[in-house]
Design an enzyme around this catalytic site. Structure first.
Site, PDB file in Angstrom:
ATOM      1  CG  ASP A   1      48.153  49.903 -17.230  1.00  0.00           C
ATOM      2  OD1 ASP A   1      48.343  48.686 -18.180  1.00  0.00           O
ATOM      3  OD2 ASP A   1      49.212  50.597 -17.399  1.00  0.00           O
TER       4      ASP A   1
ATOM      5  CG  ASP B   1      50.578  45.063 -18.617  1.00  0.00           C
ATOM      6  OD1 ASP B   1      49.556  46.069 -18.551  1.00  0.00           O
ATOM      7  OD2 ASP B   1      51.783  45.454 -18.990  1.00  0.00           O
TER       8      ASP B   1
END
Length: 515
Positions: free
Chosen positions: A108, A295
């Site tokens: 992430d 992201d």
């Protein structure tokens, strides 16, 4: 959107089925850990199993963005292959401890901590469905014990810090601080097939100021270059879900050259976004500047409601009727139009009418303090609905765009009324007609002066097969005001189309067409 559609989206974003592993083998200095894909099993979907309150929390992005401050030489290149679950999320395997205990984690770039469930997680149902770290079984475990909590849109995971060795591919990161999660609330973590998250953001947003795994990989000389890159395979029929390459870039993963832009604010991988276009025409929202975050932990594309509504209108996505929006247009549309034509400052129009206050930089909803001008910020009295302020500001942007196209007054007001009908639903998701993909426009992002296109089949996610198929728009609304916004979150929908390089050494992000 009906209950079935919402449940489908919830399932699409948060159910992940882990497939059998393939042993890692070195290949030209690259270490690959293979995973196979498994198609969505309709019998395992959550339809009918999640109540409406829970369903509302399951939309993406599930994280809560902390946008106003901080929280707390090898020749090898490590490659970790990623699992693609119906284009919804990507994750891979790591090991913690000696001997290594295996965990499936999301890699992430929108967070900076490593966390996995703890064997001391006794009272959260989610922990019973996932691998748990057992410190007593690791000879390299070091006690820390400092408490920690990470907030997401669905709640917070909490636990305590520990230290141990972490393996990624054939790389061993020594003495890595991570969080043992002892509490994982909500059905989000029960349904998810990943165990935890491995954050690849900057230390500035690391909870407890813990040194991220990536920093230690660089500091311990485990990678040849301070660069990592993502290739996400959007072909759900393919064998590979994708690869994250640590310490280099695989030239087989992209076509042409990368366009690089500097990181403008460390924490997230944030950079300047020049413009957003629909069918080659500007949406007009980034005239005064926008920002974006690359992201990998967010499945879709999140952006300002103003622009997402324009996109919904262009692609025929169905949302809900906003009464506030229609009220503004009906009662004040002509007034707003006259003020724009009279060259009033767009930022001040809604405050002059009385829907918003004005802090010298931009309009602010009544009753909300400005976060832009800290020295001169004033508390304002209530009495005006914040939604009316937002609706007015959106109407100003939409009308400006239509004036530039030399539309008549009636045409402009009709168009804005249509946009009101396309405002996203409260849950963020929007459905489209699967049969109309061929007539939908491209949506493009201008980054570093280069226009990066997304075709309809790249920003629409299809769930199911045949007559049961449902198509979900890859765009959801997320409004972040100055100074951090207006902000776009470019998640996996975008990163699947464009190979993404995270150049830590030069503090920049690069995009090239994915191979």
């Amino acid at each position: 959107m009906n209950t079935k559609s919402r449940a489908s989206l919830a399932t699409l974003l948060l159910l992940f089925l882990l497939s059998p592993m393939v042993f890692s083998v070195p290949n030209n200095g690259l270490i690959r850990i293979g995973l196979k894909k498994q198609k969505l099993d309709q019998s395992n979907r959550l339809a009918g199993q999640i109540d409406s309150k829970e369903r509302a929390t399951l939309r993406a992005p599930i994280r809560k963005y902390y946008l106003h401050g901080n929280l707390g030489d090898s020749e090898d290149t490590s490659v970790v292959e990623l699992k693609n679950y119906m284009d919804a999320q990507y994750f891979g395997e790591i090991g913690i401890g000696t001997p290594s205990q295996k965990f499936t984690v999301i890699f992430d770039t929108g967070s900076s901590n490593l966390w996995v469930p703890s064997s001391k997680c006794y009272f959260s149902v989610a922990c019973f469905f996932h691998s748990k770290y057992k410190s007593s079984q690791s000879s390299t475990y070091q006690k820390n014990g400092k408490s920690a909590e990470i907030h997401y849109g669905t709640g917070a995971i909490s636990g305590f810090f520990s230290q141990d060795h972490v393996t990624l591919g054939d790389l061993a990161v020594k003495n890595q601080d991570f969080i043992e999660a002892t509490r994982e609330p909500s059905i989000t973590f029960v349904a998810a097939k990943f165990d935890g998250l491995l954050g690849l953001g900057f230390q500035e947003i690391s909870v407890g100021n813990a040194v991220p795994v990536w920093y230690n990989m660089v500091n311990q000389g485990l990678v040849n270059e301070p660069v990592f890159s993502f290739w996400l395979n959007r072909n759900i029929e393919g064998e590979e879900g994708g690869e994250i390459v640590f310490g280099g870039i695989d030239s087989d993963h992209y076509i042409g050259e990368h366009t690089y832009v500097p990181v403008t604010q460390k924490g997230y991988w944030q950079f300047d976004l020049d413009d957003v276009l629909v069918d080659g025409e500007t949406t007009g929202f980034c005239a005064d500047g926008c920002s974006a975050i690359a992201d990998s932990g967010t499945s879709l594309l999140a952006g300002p409601t103003t622009v997402v509504t324009q996109i919904n209108h262009a692609i025929g996505a169905s949302g809900i009727v906003s009464q506030e929006c229609k009220t503004v247009v009906t009662q004040y549309g002509k007034t707003i139009l006259d003020m724009i034509v009279a060259e009033a400052r767009p930022q001040k129009i809604c405050s002059q009418i009385g829907f918003c206050t004005f802090d010298g930089t931009h309009g602010v909803s009544m009753g909300i303090e400005s976060v832009v001008n800290e020295k001169n910020k004033e508390k304002t009295s209530g009495g005006v609905n914040d939604a009316m302020c937002t609706a007015c500001e959106m109407a100003v942007v939409w009308m400006q765009n239509q004036i530039k196209k030399n539309q008549t007054e009636d045409q402009i007001l009709d168009y804005v009324n249509e946009l009101c009908d396309r405002l996203p639903s409260p849950n963020g998701e929007s459905a489209v007609d699967c049969s109309s993909l061929s007539s939908m426009p491209n949506v493009s992002f201008t980054i570093g002066g280069k226009v990066l296109d997304l075709a309809p089949d790249q920003y629409i996610l299809k769930v199911g097969e045949g007559v049961a198929a449902q198509c979900i728009s890859g765009f959801i609304a997320l409004d972040v005001g100055p100074p951090r916004g207006p902000l776009w979150i470019l998640g996996d929908v975008f990163m699947g189309r464009y190979h993404t390089v995270f150049d830590y050494g030069n503090s920049r992000v690069g995009f090239a067409e994915a191979a």
